[in-house]
Write a protein that holds these residues in place. Structure first.
Motif, PDB file in Angstrom:
ATOM      1  N   GLN B 436      -7.893  10.881  -5.282  1.00 27.53           N
ATOM      2  CA  GLN B 436      -7.621   9.916  -4.222  1.00 27.53           C
ATOM      3  C   GLN B 436      -6.988  10.580  -3.006  1.00 27.53           C
ATOM      4  O   GLN B 436      -7.282  10.218  -1.877  1.00 27.53           O
ATOM      5  CB  GLN B 436      -6.705   8.818  -4.743  1.00 27.53           C
ATOM      6  CG  GLN B 436      -6.770   7.552  -3.920  1.00 27.53           C
ATOM      7  CD  GLN B 436      -5.419   6.889  -3.741  1.00 27.53           C
ATOM      8  OE1 GLN B 436      -4.373   7.419  -4.070  1.00 27.53           O
ATOM      9  NE2 GLN B 436      -5.426   5.694  -3.207  1.00 27.53           N
ATOM     10  N   ASN B 437      -6.077  11.532  -3.217  1.00 25.15           N
ATOM     11  CA  ASN B 437      -5.364  12.078  -2.070  1.00 25.15           C
ATOM     12  C   ASN B 437      -4.983  13.544  -2.197  1.00 25.15           C
ATOM     13  O   ASN B 437      -4.433  14.115  -1.305  1.00 25.15           O
ATOM     14  CB  ASN B 437      -4.084  11.272  -1.819  1.00 25.15           C
ATOM     15  CG  ASN B 437      -3.172  11.288  -3.026  1.00 25.15           C
ATOM     16  OD1 ASN B 437      -2.641  12.331  -3.407  1.00 25.15           O
ATOM     17  ND2 ASN B 437      -3.001  10.155  -3.675  1.00 25.15           N
ATOM     18  N   PHE B 440      -1.046  13.321  -5.363  1.00 24.24           N
ATOM     19  CA  PHE B 440      -0.498  12.316  -6.277  1.00 24.24           C
ATOM     20  C   PHE B 440      -1.571  11.882  -7.271  1.00 24.24           C
ATOM     21  O   PHE B 440      -2.639  11.412  -6.893  1.00 24.24           O
ATOM     22  CB  PHE B 440       0.005  11.106  -5.500  1.00 24.24           C
ATOM     23  CG  PHE B 440       1.028  11.462  -4.462  1.00 24.24           C
ATOM     24  CD1 PHE B 440       0.699  11.473  -3.123  1.00 24.24           C
ATOM     25  CD2 PHE B 440       2.315  11.808  -4.830  1.00 24.24           C
ATOM     26  CE1 PHE B 440       1.633  11.823  -2.165  1.00 24.24           C
ATOM     27  CE2 PHE B 440       3.261  12.157  -3.875  1.00 24.24           C
ATOM     28  CZ  PHE B 440       2.914  12.165  -2.536  1.00 24.24           C
ATOM     29  N   ARG B 442      -3.505   9.698  -9.885  1.00 21.76           N
ATOM     30  CA  ARG B 442      -3.748   8.270 -10.126  1.00 21.76           C
ATOM     31  C   ARG B 442      -4.559   8.140 -11.406  1.00 21.76           C
ATOM     32  O   ARG B 442      -5.144   9.117 -11.880  1.00 21.76           O
ATOM     33  CB  ARG B 442      -4.528   7.631  -8.970  1.00 21.76           C
ATOM     34  CG  ARG B 442      -3.916   7.870  -7.584  1.00 21.76           C
ATOM     35  CD  ARG B 442      -2.600   7.162  -7.413  1.00 21.76           C
ATOM     36  NE  ARG B 442      -2.123   7.230  -6.024  1.00 21.76           N
ATOM     37  CZ  ARG B 442      -0.884   7.548  -5.693  1.00 21.76           C
ATOM     38  NH1 ARG B 442       0.022   7.827  -6.608  1.00 21.76           N
ATOM     39  NH2 ARG B 442      -0.519   7.560  -4.404  1.00 21.76           N
ATOM     40  N   ASN B 464      -1.891  -5.572  -5.356  1.00 25.00           N
ATOM     41  CA  ASN B 464      -2.003  -5.143  -3.969  1.00 25.00           C
ATOM     42  C   ASN B 464      -2.954  -3.945  -3.940  1.00 25.00           C
ATOM     43  O   ASN B 464      -2.597  -2.864  -4.387  1.00 25.00           O
ATOM     44  CB  ASN B 464      -0.630  -4.760  -3.432  1.00 25.00           C
ATOM     45  CG  ASN B 464      -0.693  -4.178  -2.034  1.00 25.00           C
ATOM     46  OD1 ASN B 464      -1.748  -4.203  -1.386  1.00 25.00           O
ATOM     47  ND2 ASN B 464       0.412  -3.658  -1.551  1.00 25.00           N
ATOM     48  N   ARG B 467      -1.692  -0.557  -2.678  1.00 21.17           N
ATOM     49  CA  ARG B 467      -0.449  -0.024  -3.241  1.00 21.17           C
ATOM     50  C   ARG B 467      -0.474   1.492  -3.340  1.00 21.17           C
ATOM     51  O   ARG B 467       0.502   2.176  -3.072  1.00 21.17           O
ATOM     52  CB  ARG B 467      -0.218  -0.635  -4.621  1.00 21.17           C
ATOM     53  CG  ARG B 467       1.032  -0.124  -5.287  1.00 21.17           C
ATOM     54  CD  ARG B 467       1.189  -0.637  -6.680  1.00 21.17           C
ATOM     55  NE  ARG B 467       2.047   0.261  -7.443  1.00 21.17           N
ATOM     56  CZ  ARG B 467       2.331   0.118  -8.719  1.00 21.17           C
ATOM     57  NH1 ARG B 467       1.822  -0.888  -9.388  1.00 21.17           N
ATOM     58  NH2 ARG B 467       3.119   0.968  -9.336  1.00 21.17           N
ATOM     59  N   TYR B 468      -1.636   2.012  -3.749  1.00 19.47           N
ATOM     60  CA  TYR B 468      -1.705   3.462  -3.948  1.00 19.47           C
ATOM     61  C   TYR B 468      -1.549   4.230  -2.633  1.00 19.47           C
ATOM     62  O   TYR B 468      -1.188   5.401  -2.643  1.00 19.47           O
ATOM     63  CB  TYR B 468      -3.050   3.844  -4.577  1.00 19.47           C
ATOM     64  CG  TYR B 468      -3.257   3.317  -5.972  1.00 19.47           C
ATOM     65  CD1 TYR B 468      -4.270   2.411  -6.257  1.00 19.47           C
ATOM     66  CD2 TYR B 468      -2.441   3.735  -7.019  1.00 19.47           C
ATOM     67  CE1 TYR B 468      -4.467   1.937  -7.543  1.00 19.47           C
ATOM     68  CE2 TYR B 468      -2.630   3.262  -8.309  1.00 19.47           C
ATOM     69  CZ  TYR B 468      -3.643   2.364  -8.566  1.00 19.47           C
ATOM     70  OH  TYR B 468      -3.839   1.888  -9.847  1.00 19.47           O
ATOM     71  N   ASP B 469      -1.846   3.564  -1.520  1.00 20.17           N
ATOM     72  CA  ASP B 469      -1.824   4.274  -0.240  1.00 20.17           C
ATOM     73  C   ASP B 469      -0.454   4.785   0.121  1.00 20.17           C
ATOM     74  O   ASP B 469      -0.309   5.721   0.888  1.00 20.17           O
ATOM     75  CB  ASP B 469      -2.299   3.336   0.884  1.00 20.17           C
ATOM     76  CG  ASP B 469      -3.782   3.073   0.802  1.00 20.17           C
ATOM     77  OD1 ASP B 469      -4.275   2.263   1.609  1.00 20.17           O
ATOM     78  OD2 ASP B 469      -4.449   3.660  -0.072  1.00 20.17           O
ATOM     79  N   SER B 470       0.571   4.111  -0.399  1.00 25.54           N
ATOM     80  CA  SER B 470       1.928   4.506  -0.006  1.00 25.54           C
ATOM     81  C   SER B 470       2.790   4.854  -1.215  1.00 25.54           C
ATOM     82  O   SER B 470       4.002   5.001  -1.090  1.00 25.54           O
ATOM     83  CB  SER B 470       2.594   3.377   0.784  1.00 25.54           C
ATOM     84  OG  SER B 470       2.596   2.185   0.030  1.00 25.54           O
ATOM     85  N   THR B 471       2.173   4.999  -2.381  1.00 26.98           N
ATOM     86  CA  THR B 471       2.951   5.363  -3.578  1.00 26.98           C
ATOM     87  C   THR B 471       3.078   6.869  -3.617  1.00 26.98           C
ATOM     88  O   THR B 471       2.080   7.579  -3.815  1.00 26.98           O
ATOM     89  CB  THR B 471       2.241   4.860  -4.847  1.00 26.98           C
ATOM     90  OG1 THR B 471       2.111   3.453  -4.783  1.00 26.98           O
ATOM     91  CG2 THR B 471       3.037   5.226  -6.095  1.00 26.98           C
ATOM     92  N   ILE B 472       4.295   7.359  -3.443  1.00 26.57           N
ATOM     93  CA  ILE B 472       4.485   8.815  -3.408  1.00 26.57           C
ATOM     94  C   ILE B 472       5.012   9.323  -4.748  1.00 26.57           C
ATOM     95  O   ILE B 472       5.844  10.222  -4.819  1.00 26.57           O
ATOM     96  CB  ILE B 472       5.373   9.248  -2.222  1.00 26.57           C
ATOM     97  CG1 ILE B 472       6.726   8.544  -2.235  1.00 26.57           C
ATOM     98  CG2 ILE B 472       4.665   8.961  -0.910  1.00 26.57           C
ATOM     99  CD1 ILE B 472       7.687   9.089  -1.175  1.00 26.57           C
ATOM    100  N   GLU B 473       4.510   8.691  -5.792  1.00 22.78           N
ATOM    101  CA  GLU B 473       4.764   9.191  -7.143  1.00 22.78           C
ATOM    102  C   GLU B 473       3.413   9.472  -7.783  1.00 22.78           C
ATOM    103  O   GLU B 473       2.398   8.920  -7.362  1.00 22.78           O
ATOM    104  CB  GLU B 473       5.447   8.103  -7.987  1.00 22.78           C
ATOM    105  CG  GLU B 473       6.892   7.833  -7.617  1.00 22.78           C
ATOM    106  CD  GLU B 473       7.450   6.682  -8.428  1.00 22.78           C
ATOM    107  OE1 GLU B 473       8.485   6.870  -9.083  1.00 22.78           O
ATOM    108  OE2 GLU B 473       6.842   5.602  -8.397  1.00 22.78           O
TER     109      GLU B 473
END
Lengths: 618, 535
Positions: B436-437, B440, B442, B464, B467-473
Motif C-alpha cells: 500500500q505505501n 507500513f 497492512r 472508514n 483509515r489506512y491513509d493516515s495510520t502510521i503503524e
C-alpha cells in the motif's frame, strides 16, 4: 487602619479587582518567562505531551475506555501550547479556574479566614510550568473534580442521591478513576459537614462499584487501570523520571481541598465561631496588607522558580529545531557543561559561518559531534536534524521513528518523517505521514501543500524544490550496516557521495581537530579552496601551529598563510606554558584563563575525566 | 402550567419534528440517470476493491471514489434482485451492512457489480465502467487477530503501545485484546491459535517488569508459562507446541531505502508439552552449527516443517556477522510420532541453493493440501526486504511425486509479502504486505482456489475506508479464527501480571541461544542495536 482599608477597598472596587490584576500579571509571566511553546516542543524531556488528530478515527479511539473522553479534550486543549499566547492563556485559565473553585469552596464551607489560600494553587501551577514539567491531565482532573464538587455541595440534600446514581457512572466514564477523588471530597463533606451518612455511604459505594462495572465489566479494562490510571501514582507517571518531577506539588494540590473540607468539618464539629468576614455577608473586604503579601509571594515564586538553565535547555532545543541560530548560540552559552548544547552550538556555528572561528569556545567532546557513539535513550529532537542536514537520511529516520515510540505521534516528528520520505522518493510512505499530519491542528497547512505537490508530481522528482534536490545530492550512498560505522566513517562516506558537501567537510575537519588528529587535518588542507576558503580560519591556523609544534614536521600550506597576529598569539601562549612548566595544574589554570576558548588550550589539555553525557542541563 | 413544563412541551415536539424534517429532506431517491454519459474507464476507488474475489461474509467494503464531483451514485448488484443503491455528496461511500450481507449471501459464486456515477454542477450524470468483483462460495473465518506496532519496533513505547487487535471481519468491529500499556510498556508478539480456534491459543509476552512469558489460553482458563515461546506451532492434537528460541539482533543500513534488517544470531527448535509443562529438546533440530526456526506442523501432525541454515559465524562482534548476506534457509521437515514421542530424521523439502532463495515461514492449509512459504533473496526476516514473495506448494502432488515444486502466487507485488496464515476452510489466505505505501504493513486477504491459484487480494475493509491513509503503524502477523476470544482483555492483562506462573525447566545445551548477548561491543556498535521487537 480599618478606615484606610475601607477607603482603599472602595477606590479599588471602581477599578480592576485584585484577582483580575493578579491574573493579568500571571498571564504576562507565563507568556514572557515560561514560553509555553517550549513545553509543546518538549525540550527532549517531556515525553507525555499528547498528540491530537482531527477526524473520527482518533475520536472513536477515545471512547473505548474510561478516562479516554477527558484525555481527548485535554489533548485538544494542550495543542494550544503551540503558540505562546494561547498556551499562556490556557495555563492562566487553568490557574484561574482553580482559584475560583477554591474561593467558592472556602466560602461555602465558611472558612473565610483561609480565603487567601486561593492564591496558592495558581502559584503552584506557575511553579510547575516554570520548571517545565507537564502535569496537564492531572491538573485538569483536579480542577474538573473540584468544579463538580462545588456543584455537588450546592445541590439540595434531597437531590444528591439521584444525582450521584445518575452522574457518578457518567463521570467515571468521562474522567476515569479520578472519580475517586471527587468521591473522597464528597465523603469528607458529607461526614464532617453535612453529617449525612446515607449520602456518604451511597457516594462511597458508587465510587467503588462504577469502576468495576463500567471499567472492568463493560470496557474490559484491567482492574488496576480501572481504579488507578489517571492518578499521579499510576505507572504511566511514576515509571518515567521526567514525568515524576515535582509530583509532590501535584499531591499538594490534590490534598489541599480535602484538608480544607476536613478543617471545615472539624471546625463545625467543635463549633468554633469564626470571625464573620465581609465575604460571608456578601461584601468583599480588601485587605491591602494581604494583597500586597500575595503579590510579593507571587513575584518571589516566579523569581525563584525561574530556572535559567532549565529554560535554556528547552529553548536551545526549540530554537535548534526552528533553526534560529543566534538564539541557539545564546542559550548554548548558558549551558557550558552540556554536550547537547555543544552539539547544537557546533551546528549553529556552521550555519553562521563561524564553526572554524569559535568552535572551541564550547566544550567540544568527540561524542558530542554526531552522538552516534552514545546510546541515547531519551528523545532528542535536534540530533536527527543534524543528520538530516548532513545527508545521513536513514540515521535521521531511525531516530525520528524512535522518538515516536518515546514521545508519541507528535506532529514535530511526523513532519520530519514526511520530509525524509519525500527526499527518498517514497511517495506512498510520504503520503501516509502527510495525511496523518494533515489531521493535526497546526501543521495541516504544510501537509496539504506537500500532498498537492505530490499529486502533481507523483514520482517525486521535485525538480523545482531546491531543498529536496540539495538533500538528495548530499545523501549518503555507501550502504552498510550503521552499527559498523564510526563518526568518521559517516563523514567520509558523505564526502564520497558528494565531495562538495561543505557541512560534511567542516564536520570532518572538526572531528580531526577534536580528536587531535592533526596529521589527518593537515592532509585535507588542500580541499579548502574547493570549498571557497580564501583565508585560513583562526582555528585552522591554531591547529597547524600546534601540529608543527608537536610533530616538528613541515606542513604544506597549500598557498595559505598564518597571520602574524596568530603567530604572536601562539608565542604568548607558548611563553605562558613555559612559565608554569613545572606545575601542570597551575599551567592549565593559567592557560585556561587567557586561552581557554582556543584550540591551543584544547590541544594541550588532557581529558583526565570525560564528562558524562547528560541530555539535561547540568 | 409551570413555565418549565411549558417549555418542555414545546421543545420536545419541535425537536422531533425538526429531526423528521431533516431526515426526510436528506432522504434521496434514485436519481434520474437516463441522460448519463458513459466514461470508458474504470473509476478509481481506494482501497482498490476492483476485480477482487471476496468472501460472502465479509464486512461492507467501504471505499472512496477518487474522482471530484458534487454527487456520487453507486449501485451494487448481482444476479438476483438484491441491490444496494447509495447516493452521496461525499466521495466516501459507506455501504449499509444488512443489505450488503444479504446481497453477498444470496449471490455466492456469482459476480458483484458496482456501477459508479458522478455528477458535477450543470452536468449530467457520468457513468463509469462497471467494477466487477467475484463473490466466493466459501466464507472467511469471522475473526482476524493482528498486531499493531510502530516501525521503530521499540517495545519501550511510552505512547502507541504494541497491541493485539481482534478484528471482526464480518462487521469491521475491533477490540484491543492486549495492549502493552496494561503491563508497564510490555510487548506482545507471537499469537498462535490451535486449528483456527481461540479455544487454545498462545500469546508471547515481553515485559521488563513481568518477564518474558507465554500466555496459554485453554478454554476459559489462562495460564502464564514462565518461558519464552518464540515462533510456534500447535500440534493438531493440541498436546504439544513446537517453537523456536531465537536471539535476534537488529541493524540498520546507512543508505538502503528500507533501512531495517535483522539477523538471527542463534536459534533452535524445541517443543512444549502443555499437559506436563515440560520443554523437551529435539536433538535433531537443535544443532550448534545450525539455525533452526519457523516451525509449523503438517495437518496430520506427522511432520514438523521448519527452516534451517548453516550458522557460518562464531561470534557476533560484527553486526551483521560475516556470511550474513549469503545466508539462505532451506525448508526442512522431520517426521514425528506423537504416540511414541519419537522423531525421525530431518530431510530437505526445498533446497535454498536450488531455489536460489531463502525459504521462510512455512504454513500449511488446514486441509493439508497447500504449503505456503516466504522466499527472499537472503536472510531470515521477510517482512522488510522487497524481494519477499509468497510461494505455494501442492503437498498432495509432492507426496505422490516426492518433489516439492513451488510456484509464485500471483498476489505478490514488488514490495514485501509475508506473515501469512490460512483460514479454517483453506480457501483464504491472510498476509501482511507493504504494497500500500512501502513502509507500513497492512493486512490483505486472498482467495486460494482448488488449484492453488490466488485471486487478486484486497486489503481488510475498515468502517472508514481512508483509515489506512493516515495510520502510521504497521498492522501485521494476521491469524484467522472462527470465533472471538472468550477471555477478556482485563483477564489477559491480569494473567500477565500474575506472579503465579508455571515454572518450566528449560534445558540448556551448547545449542541454546543466549537470551541476550553479554559480549561487550565496541562503543560505535552499541547505539543502534538495542533489544527490540521485530515487525
Amino acid at each position: 487602619m480599618q478606615e484606610i482599608n475601607q477607603i482603599s477597598a472602595k477606590s479599588l472596587q471602581g477599578k480592576v479587582s485584585l484577582p483580575s490584576l493578579f491574573f493579568i500579571f500571571y498571564f504576562l509571566s507565563v507568556y514572557l518567562i515560561v514560553n509555553p511553546v517550549l513545553i509543546y516542543h518538549g525540550g527532549t524531556t517531556i515525553t507525555n505531551f499528547p498528540a491530537f488528530f482531527t477526524g473520527s478515527d482518533f475520536l472513536y479511539k477515545h471512547f473505548a475506555n474510561p478516562a479516554e473522553p477527558s484525555l481527548y479534550i485535554y489533548a485538544f486543549i494542550a495543542q494550544f501550547f503551540y503558540f505562546n499566547s494561547t498556551g499562556a492563556l490556557v495555563i492562566t485559565i487553568q490557574a484561574w479556574l482553580f482559584f475560583i473553585v477554591i474561593t467558592n469552596i472556602i466560602k461555602k464551607l465558611n472558612l473565610n479566614c483561609l480565603i487567601y489560600l486561593n492564591y496558592l494553587p495558581p502559584l503552584i501551577i506557575l511553579f510547575l510550568y516554570n520548571h517545565y514539567t507537564f502535569h496537564f491531565a492531572a491538573l485538569n482532573n483536579i480542577i474538573i473534580n473540584l468544579i463538580l464538587f462545588l456543584l455537588y455541595i450546592k445541590l439540595p440534600s434531597k437531590t444528591k442521591p439521584i444525582t450521584m446514581i445518575l452522574a457518578w457512572p457518567t463521570i467515571y466514564y468521562i474522567l476515569g478513576p479520578s472519580l475517586a477523588y471527587l468521591a473522597v471530597l464528597c465523603l469528607t463533606y458529607e461526614l464532617f459537614f453535612e453529617k449525612n451518612y446515607t449520602n456518604a455511604v451511597l457516594n462511597t459505594a458508587l465510587a467503588v462499584i462504577a469502576p468495576y462495572i463500567i471499567g472492568v465489566g463493560y470496557c474490559n479494562t484491567p482492574i488496576k487501570e480501572a481504579y488507578c490510571s489517571t492518578f499521579p501514582f499510576s505507572w504511566e507517571t511514576v515509571s518515567f523520571a521526567e514525568r515524576k518531577k515535582l509530583l509532590s506539588l501535584i499531591y499538594v494540590l490534590y490534598c489541599m481541598p480535602i484538608v480544607i473540607c476536613l478543617l471545615a468539618g472539624v471546625c463545625s464539629i467543635i463549633k468554633i465561631k469564626l470571625k464573620k468576614s465581609a465575604a460571608h455577608t456578601g461584601k468583599p473586604e480588601y485587605n491591602i496588607i494581604a494583597a500586597a503579601t500575595v503579590a510579593i509571594i507571587a513575584l518571589a515564586v516566579i523569581s525563584l522558580a525561574y530556572d535559567k538553565k532549565q529554560k535554556a535547555f528547552f529553548a536551545l532545543d526549540y530554537n535548534a529545531y526552528h533553526k534560529n541560530w543566534s538564539k541557539v548560540l545564546y542559550y548554548a552559552d548558558q549551558l557550558p557543561f552540556n554536550l547537547l548544547a555543544t552539539h547544537q552550538a557546533t551546528r549553529a556555528l556552521y550555519y553562521t559561518g563561524r564553526l572554524n572561528e569559535d568552535m572551541f569556545k564550547y566544550p567540544q567532546q568527540p561524542h558530542a559531534l554526531l552522538f552516534t557513539d552514545n546510546n541515547i535513550l531519551h528523545t532528542s529532537l535536534t540530533i536527527f536534524d543534524t543528520y538530516l542536514d548532513l545527508g545521513l537520511i536513514n540515521l535521521a529516520e531511525h531516530y525520528l521513528v524512535r522518538n515516536i515510540s518515546y514521545a508519541g505521534e507528535r506532529d514535530i516528528f511526523i513532519q520530519r518523517l514526511a520530509w525524509i520520505n519525500m527526499i527518498k522518493g517514497n511517495a506512498g510512505t510520504a503520503k501516509t505521514y502527510l495525511t496523518a499530519l494533515s489531521k493535526t491542528l497546526f501543521q495541516r497547512g504544510w501537509a496539504n501543500e506537500q500532498l498537492r505537490a505530490i499529486k502533481q508530481d507523483p514520482f517525486l522528482s521535485f525538480t523545482d524544490n531546491n531543498e529536496i534536490q540539495f538533500a538528495r545530492k548530499n545523501k549518503i550512498i555507501k550502504d552498510i550496516s550503521m552499527s559498523l560505522m564510526t563518526q568518521l566513517d559517516y563523514l567520509t562516506y558523505l564526502l564520497e557521495a558528494n565531495p562538495k558537501n561543505k557541512m560534511a567537510f567542516e564536520y570532518m575537519m572538526a572531528w580531526y581537530l577534536i580528536t587531535k588528529n592533526t596529521d589527518k587535518f593537515v592532509d585535507n588542507l588542500g580541499q579548502l579552496r574547493d570549498f571557497g576558503y580564501e583565508q585560513l580560519p583562526t582555528v585552522y591556523q591554531h591547529a597547524i601551529l600546534m601540529h608543527v609544534y608537536s610533530t616538528q614536521k613541515e606542513v604544506n600550506m597549500q598557498g595559505f598563510k598564518i597571520s602574524p597576529q596568530t603567530i604572536e598569539y601562539a608565542k604568548q601562549f607558548y611563553s605562558v606554558m613555559k612559565q608554569y612548566a613545572g606545575d601542570e595544574q597551575l599551567q592549565l589554570k593559567m592557560l585556561n584563563e587567557k586561552y581557554g576558548d582556543t584550540y591551543f588550550y584544547y590541544y594541550v589539555r588532557k581529558f583526565n575525566k570525560m564528562p558524562k553525557f547528560s541530555g539535561r542541563p547540568e | 402550567m409551570k413555565i418549565k413544563t411549558k417549555i418542555l412541551y414545546t421543545i420536545i415536539p419541535a425537536a422531533l419534528m425538526l429531526s423528521i424534517a431533516i431526515v426526510t429532506l436528506n432522504f434521496e431517491t434514485t436519481p434520474d440517470l437516463s441522460g448519463s454519459q458513459t466514461v470508458e474507464m474504470l473509476p478509481p476507488v481506494r482501497p482498490d476493491y476492483s476485480s477482487v474475489t471476496i468472501p460472502p461474509n465479509i464486512a461492507p467494503m467501504n471505499f472512496n471514489i477518487e474522482l471530484e464531483a458534487d454527487k456520487y451514485f453507486i449501485r451494487l448488484y448481482s444476479d438476483t434482485n438484491d441491490k444496494i443503491e447509495v447516493i452521496s455528496s461525499s466521495s466516501i461511500i459507506k455501504l449499509p451492512e444488512k443489505p450488503w450481507h444479504k446481497l453477498l449471501q444470496n449471490n455466492k459464486g456469482k459476480s458483484l457489480n458496482i456501477d459508479i456515477y458522478t455528477k458535477t454542477k450543470n452536468n449530467n450524470w457520468q457513468k463509469y465502467k462497471t467494477i466487477t468483483n467475484f463473490i466466493a462460495k466459501e466464507d472467511v473465518d469471522s475473526y482476524l487477530f493482528y498486531r499493531t506496532i510502530h516501525p521503530s519496533h521499540y517495545r519501550l513505547t511510552q505512547n502507541g503501545p504494541v497491541q493485539i487487535i481482534q478484528h471482526n471481519l464480518t462487521n469491521s468491529k475491533e477490540n484491543i485484546l492486549i495492549t502493552g500499556k496494561s503491563y508497564y510498556q510490555g510487548c506482545v508478539n507471537c499469537h498462535s491459535p490451535l486449528n483456527n480456534k481461540t479455544d487454545k491459543m498462545t500469546i508471547g509476552i515481553r515485559s521488563d517488569r513481568y518477564g518474558t512469558t507465554t500466555l496459554y489460553i485453554n478454554g476459559d482458563k489462562i495460564q502464564n508459562i514462565a518461558a519464552k515461546i518464540g515462533y510456534n506451532s500447535w500440534h493438531p492434537s493440541g498436546k504439544i507446541i513446537a517453537y523456536s528460541t531465537n536471539n535476534i539482533r537488529r541493524f540498520f543500513y546507512s543508505a538502503k531505502n528500507e533501512m531495517r534488517d535483522a539477523v538471527d544470531e542463534d536459534s533452535m527448535i524445541t517443543y512444549y508439552n502443555v499437559e506436563t509443562h515440560k520443554i523437551i529438546m529435539i536433538d535433531e533440530i537443535s544443532k550448534k552449527d545450525k539455525l533452526e526456526t519457523f516451525p509449523t506442523w503438517s495437518t496430520d501432525g506427522k511432520y514438523l516443517y521448519y527452516c534451517c541454515s548453516d550458522k557460518t559465524w562464531d561470534n557476533m562482534e560484527k553486526i551483521p556477522p560475516d556470511g550474513y548476506y549469503d545466508l539462505k534457509y532451506d525448508l526442512m521437515r522431520i517426521s514425528y510420532n506423537i504416540d511414541k514421542d519419537v522423531w525421525g530424521k530431518p530431510e530437505i523439502v526445498i533446497s535454498a541453493s536450488e531455489a536460489k532463495k531463502s525459504i521462510l515461514m512455512p504454513r500449511i492449509s488446514p486441509d493439508g493440501r497447500w504449503l505456503v512459504t516466504c522466499m527472499v533473496d537472503n536472510g531470515g526476516f521477510p517482512v522488510w526486504p522487497t524481494s519477499s514473495d509468497l510461494y505455494i506448494t501442492d503437498l498432495n502432488k509432492a507426496e505422490a511425486t516426492g518433489i516439492f515444486n513451488y510456484e509464485k502466487l500471483s498476489l505478490n507485488t514488488d514490495l514485501s509479502q509475508s506473515w501469512h496464515s490460512f483460514s479454517s476452510n483453506s480457501r483464504w489466505l491472510a498476509y501482511s504486505s507493504k504494497q500500500q505505501n512501502g513502509l507500513f504493513t497492512r493486512i490483505y486477504l486472498a482467495y486460494i482456489d482448488e488449484n492453488g491459484q490466488s485471486q487478486k487480494s484486497f486489503i481488510v475493509p475498515q468502517k472508514n475506508p481512508l483509515r489506512y491513509d493516515s495510520t502510521i503503524e504497521s498492522l501485521s502477523f494476521p491469524e484467522l479464527t472462527t470465533g472471538p476470544m472468550r477471555i477478556s482483555a482485563g483477564q489477559l492483562a491480569a494473567a500477565i501480571r500474575n506472579s503465579n506462573q508455571i515454572k518450566v525447566d528449560i534445558p540448556v545445551t551448547m545449542a541454546t541461544p543466549e537470551e541476550k548477548s553479554t559480549k561487550k561491543l565496541p562503543p560505535h556498535q552499541k547505539s543502534l542495536t538495542p533489544y527490540t521487537e521485530i515487525e
